[in-house]
Every structure is written in C-alpha cells, then in structure tokens.
Write a protein that holds these residues in place. Structure first.
Motif, PDB file in Angstrom:
ATOM      1  N   ARG A 156       0.842  -1.205   0.000  1.00  0.00           N
ATOM      2  CA  ARG A 156       0.000   0.000   0.000  1.00  0.00           C
ATOM      3  C   ARG A 156       0.873   1.250   0.000  1.00  0.00           C
ATOM      4  NH1 ARG A 156      -2.082   1.108   4.179  1.00  0.00           N
ATOM      5  NH2 ARG A 156      -1.551  -0.532   5.668  1.00  0.00           N
ATOM      6  N   GLN A 157       1.908   1.231   0.818  1.00  0.00           N
ATOM      7  CA  GLN A 157       2.795   2.384   0.896  1.00  0.00           C
ATOM      8  C   GLN A 157       3.517   2.618  -0.422  1.00  0.00           C
ATOM      9  OE1 GLN A 157       5.092   1.028   4.250  1.00  0.00           O
ATOM     10  NE2 GLN A 157       3.820   2.096   5.746  1.00  0.00           N
ATOM     11  N   ALA A 158       3.925   1.538  -1.071  1.00  0.00           N
ATOM     12  CA  ALA A 158       4.642   1.663  -2.341  1.00  0.00           C
ATOM     13  C   ALA A 158       3.775   2.339  -3.396  1.00  0.00           C
ATOM     14  CB  ALA A 158       5.094   0.281  -2.827  1.00  0.00           C
ATOM     15  N   GLU A 159       2.482   1.994  -3.440  1.00  0.00           N
ATOM     16  CA  GLU A 159       1.589   2.630  -4.412  1.00  0.00           C
ATOM     17  C   GLU A 159       1.495   4.129  -4.167  1.00  0.00           C
ATOM     18  OE1 GLU A 159       0.156   1.361  -7.152  1.00  0.00           O
ATOM     19  OE2 GLU A 159       1.405  -0.376  -6.665  1.00  0.00           O
ATOM     20  N   ALA A 160       1.386   4.528  -2.902  1.00  0.00           N
ATOM     21  CA  ALA A 160       1.316   5.960  -2.574  1.00  0.00           C
ATOM     22  C   ALA A 160       2.628   6.657  -2.920  1.00  0.00           C
ATOM     23  CB  ALA A 160       0.993   6.134  -1.095  1.00  0.00           C
ATOM     24  N   ARG A 274      11.764   2.635   4.617  1.00  0.00           N
ATOM     25  CA  ARG A 274      10.898   3.296   5.601  1.00  0.00           C
ATOM     26  C   ARG A 274      11.197   4.789   5.708  1.00  0.00           C
ATOM     27  NH1 ARG A 274       9.198  -0.190  10.770  1.00  0.00           N
ATOM     28  NH2 ARG A 274       7.567   1.385  10.616  1.00  0.00           N
ATOM     29  N   ALA A 275      12.460   5.183   5.553  1.00  0.00           N
ATOM     30  CA  ALA A 275      12.785   6.606   5.601  1.00  0.00           C
ATOM     31  C   ALA A 275      12.207   7.341   4.402  1.00  0.00           C
ATOM     32  CB  ALA A 275      14.299   6.801   5.670  1.00  0.00           C
ATOM     33  N   VAL A 276      12.341   6.745   3.214  1.00  0.00           N
ATOM     34  CA  VAL A 276      11.786   7.384   2.016  1.00  0.00           C
ATOM     35  C   VAL A 276      10.266   7.436   2.103  1.00  0.00           C
ATOM     36  CG1 VAL A 276      11.540   7.222  -0.491  1.00  0.00           C
ATOM     37  CG2 VAL A 276      13.748   6.736   0.570  1.00  0.00           C
ATOM     38  N   GLU A 277       9.644   6.355   2.527  1.00  0.00           N
ATOM     39  CA  GLU A 277       8.177   6.347   2.649  1.00  0.00           C
ATOM     40  C   GLU A 277       7.702   7.440   3.596  1.00  0.00           C
ATOM     41  OE1 GLU A 277       4.325   5.855   4.082  1.00  0.00           O
ATOM     42  OE2 GLU A 277       6.013   5.302   5.387  1.00  0.00           O
ATOM     43  N   SER A 278       8.354   7.561   4.758  1.00  0.00           N
ATOM     44  CA  SER A 278       7.961   8.590   5.720  1.00  0.00           C
ATOM     45  C   SER A 278       8.218   9.987   5.172  1.00  0.00           C
ATOM     46  CB  SER A 278       8.720   8.394   7.036  1.00  0.00           C
ATOM     47  OG  SER A 278       8.354   7.196   7.667  1.00  0.00           O
ATOM     48  N   GLY A 279       9.348  10.157   4.478  1.00  0.00           N
ATOM     49  CA  GLY A 279       9.676  11.468   3.924  1.00  0.00           C
ATOM     50  C   GLY A 279       8.707  11.897   2.848  1.00  0.00           C
ATOM     51  N   VAL A 280       8.365  10.978   1.961  1.00  0.00           N
ATOM     52  CA  VAL A 280       7.416  11.288   0.895  1.00  0.00           C
ATOM     53  C   VAL A 280       6.035  11.593   1.477  1.00  0.00           C
ATOM     54  CG1 VAL A 280       6.184  10.287  -1.074  1.00  0.00           C
ATOM     55  CG2 VAL A 280       8.662  10.016  -0.880  1.00  0.00           C
ATOM     56  N   ARG A 281       5.649  10.823   2.489  1.00  0.00           N
ATOM     57  CA  ARG A 281       4.346  11.069   3.118  1.00  0.00           C
ATOM     58  C   ARG A 281       4.322  12.422   3.818  1.00  0.00           C
ATOM     59  NH1 ARG A 281       3.415   8.796   8.012  1.00  0.00           N
ATOM     60  NH2 ARG A 281       4.844   7.089   7.452  1.00  0.00           N
ATOM     61  N   ALA A 282       5.408  12.769   4.515  1.00  0.00           N
ATOM     62  CA  ALA A 282       5.481  14.072   5.175  1.00  0.00           C
ATOM     63  C   ALA A 282       5.385  15.203   4.150  1.00  0.00           C
ATOM     64  CB  ALA A 282       6.779  14.186   5.972  1.00  0.00           C
TER      65      ALA A 282
END
Length: 301
Positions: A156-160, A274-282
């Motif tokens: 799910r995170q990868a799609e976002a 996880r760092a990239v996912e959190s950064g992109v989400r932020a």
C-alpha cells in the motif's frame, strides 16, 4: 470533565484521516461513555499525547492507576488489542480488559510513566534499552492472526510513493531506490514474527512492573529487520545536524544488526524504504521540514 483532544492529535488527524473530523466530534461522548461504563475516575488527559489516539490517565473503581486510550478506526485499535493480548505484558504494556472487547476503539491499559520515555536517556543507552525491549516482542504470531503482513503494508505504501513521485524529479530517484530495495527484500520466503510496527524510542516508557515497556503498536507480521529499521533513524534531527551523521548512521546499523542478530544489509534496505516512505508522506501532507530531514537521511543509505 471535558475531554479536549490535544492539538497534536487534531493536527495529525487533519493531515491524513478522512474520518478524523467525525471521530473528533464524537470523542467527548465516546470518552464519557467509556469512563462511565467502567466506573473510572479521570485524572487528566495526557498532553501532548500521541498522533493517533486520545490518552486519559484514570483510576479504576478499585483505585488502580490505569490509562484509557481511545483511537479512531484508521488507527487499527483492534490490531493493537490483539497484539497486546498475545504479548500478555511481555515487553509491552498490559491490557486490563479481555481481548475480545472492542468498544469503538477503547483500550484500558496498565499505567506506565507517560512522561518518561527511553528517549530521555543518553543516546547509546537509549538505543540499548530500546533494542532489548523490541527483542522481547518478536514472537510467533497467533494462529489465524488478524494482522497485516509486511508485504501487504509496504505494498500500500509503495503505491502511494509511486503516485507522489510522478512528476517530482527531486524525490523520484530515492523512491525508485526504495522500491527496488523493497522488491529485493520481499523476494525470498517471508519471516513470520509479530512486530511492533511503529517502534521508536518514544514508544518505550518507564514502568513499575518492568523498567521499560513498549506502547502504541501498529502490529504487523514479517521479518525483524523491518521493525528495527524505524529505530535506526531515531533522533534524525541530531543526525542531520552532525557532520558525522552518515558515519554515525552506518555504525548504528552495524551495532543494532549485530546486537539483535539481524542481517545488516536487510536492515539497511528496510531503513531506506521506511525513511523514504515517511519522507514522501510528510511532503505529501504538508510537513516540509520533516520531509527534508527524512529524505536527506535516506540519501545517506
């Protein structure tokens, strides 16, 4: 008593939760109902509190200190309840009600010391204590468990992430690297351990029954390296501010991997994802300073 949600909670739900406003409107009624049904005495709402739930310090009808936690559906409180029931106090805060209960996201928990987290310790000691707590949580999940797997959650995170990176040349290379790392990490047979899911130093509080206990899981089933990856970037603002930040990060990955018997390359890969996912989400929800720190950190990996 008025159950005023802390500003931190209101702001966080406003960023990401389509049902946040509805739940916040119902919160005073839900909290009052939960208190009345259990015969609790309210001491105070914990401030600043968390980003996904209201935490109220209470006493039971017998006078025992406890915590009443109320969370919206998007915070998956049923999963938190199931994980806490399975851990049964081993390394984590203890659930004070039967695991079959799920009254609109209400949890009654053992009272820890909410203002004293392992983050208050010097960094080296904090990492040691946090890692020791995390090790106790890595157990076999119950049969027929209700938890998401690491593959499902990161899918799910990868799609976002892909959607956010479209047309954004600044983050696209990091997103491609993170997605490639995920694909490689998931290529083999999956490890099956119950993981905390959102573990970091601030999620480990001082207790009376044990010196340190974990709180606030968003449980997931998968490999230990995924859980440990979030701990690698703790105090990221200090790492970024330090000229030796990249070297310190590499040493931290090596030390944590060795102390918890986790493959160092896999830990590095999940730390990147996880760092990239959190950064992109932020970046997506309007927290540019957090995004900048996280993406710079990810660039070191």
């Amino acid at each position: 008593m008025a159950f005023e949600p802390p500003r931190r909670l209101v702001r966080a739900l406003g960023e990401t939760a389509p049902d946040g406003d509805d739940w916040l409107e119902q919160l005073p009624r839900l909290a009052g109902q939960a208190v009345e049904q259990r015969g609790l005495t309210v001491e105070r709402v914990q401030v600043p509190g968390g980003r996904s739930s209201l935490v109220v310090l209470v006493r039971t009808a017998q006078g025992t200190p406890a915590v009443l936690k109320l969370a919206p559906p998007r915070a998956r409180p049923a999963g938190e309840r199931a994980a806490l029931a399975h851990w049964a106090g081993r390394g984590a805060v203890q659930l004070l009600e039967p695991s079959g209960t799920d009254e609109e996201g209400v949890l009654l928990l053992e009272r820890l010391h909410p203002d004293v987290s392992v983050r208050s310790l010097p960094e080296a000691r904090a990492l040691l204590e946090a890692a020791g707590t995390l090790r106790r949580l890595w157990v076999e999940p119950p049969q027929g468990h209700p938890f998401e797997t690491v593959a499902e959650r990161t899918g799910r995170q990868a799609e976002a992430m892909r959607a956010s990176a479209e047309g954004d040349a600044e983050v696209a290379p990091l997103v491609r690297a993170a997605l490639a790392a995920r694909e490689q990490l998931l290529a083999g047979p999956p490890e099956q351990r119950l993981l905390h899911g959102t573990f970091r130093q601030s999620k480990v509080l001082a207790g009376d029954r044990m010196p340190w206990l974990a709180v606030g899981p968003d449980p997931v089933v998968g490999e230990a390296a995924f859980d440990l990856a979030r701990l690698v970037r703790d105090r990221v603002e200090d790492l970024i501010a330090s000229p030796s930040g990249p070297a310190t990060t590499r040493r931290r990955i090596k030390r944590l991997a060795e102390s918890l018997e986790v493959d160092r390359e896999r830990l590095g890969g999940w730390t990147l994802f996880r760092a990239v996912e959190s950064g992109v989400r932020a970046r997506r929800v309007g927290r540019p300073q957090d995004a900048e720190l996280l993406l710079e950190f990810a660039g070191w990996l």
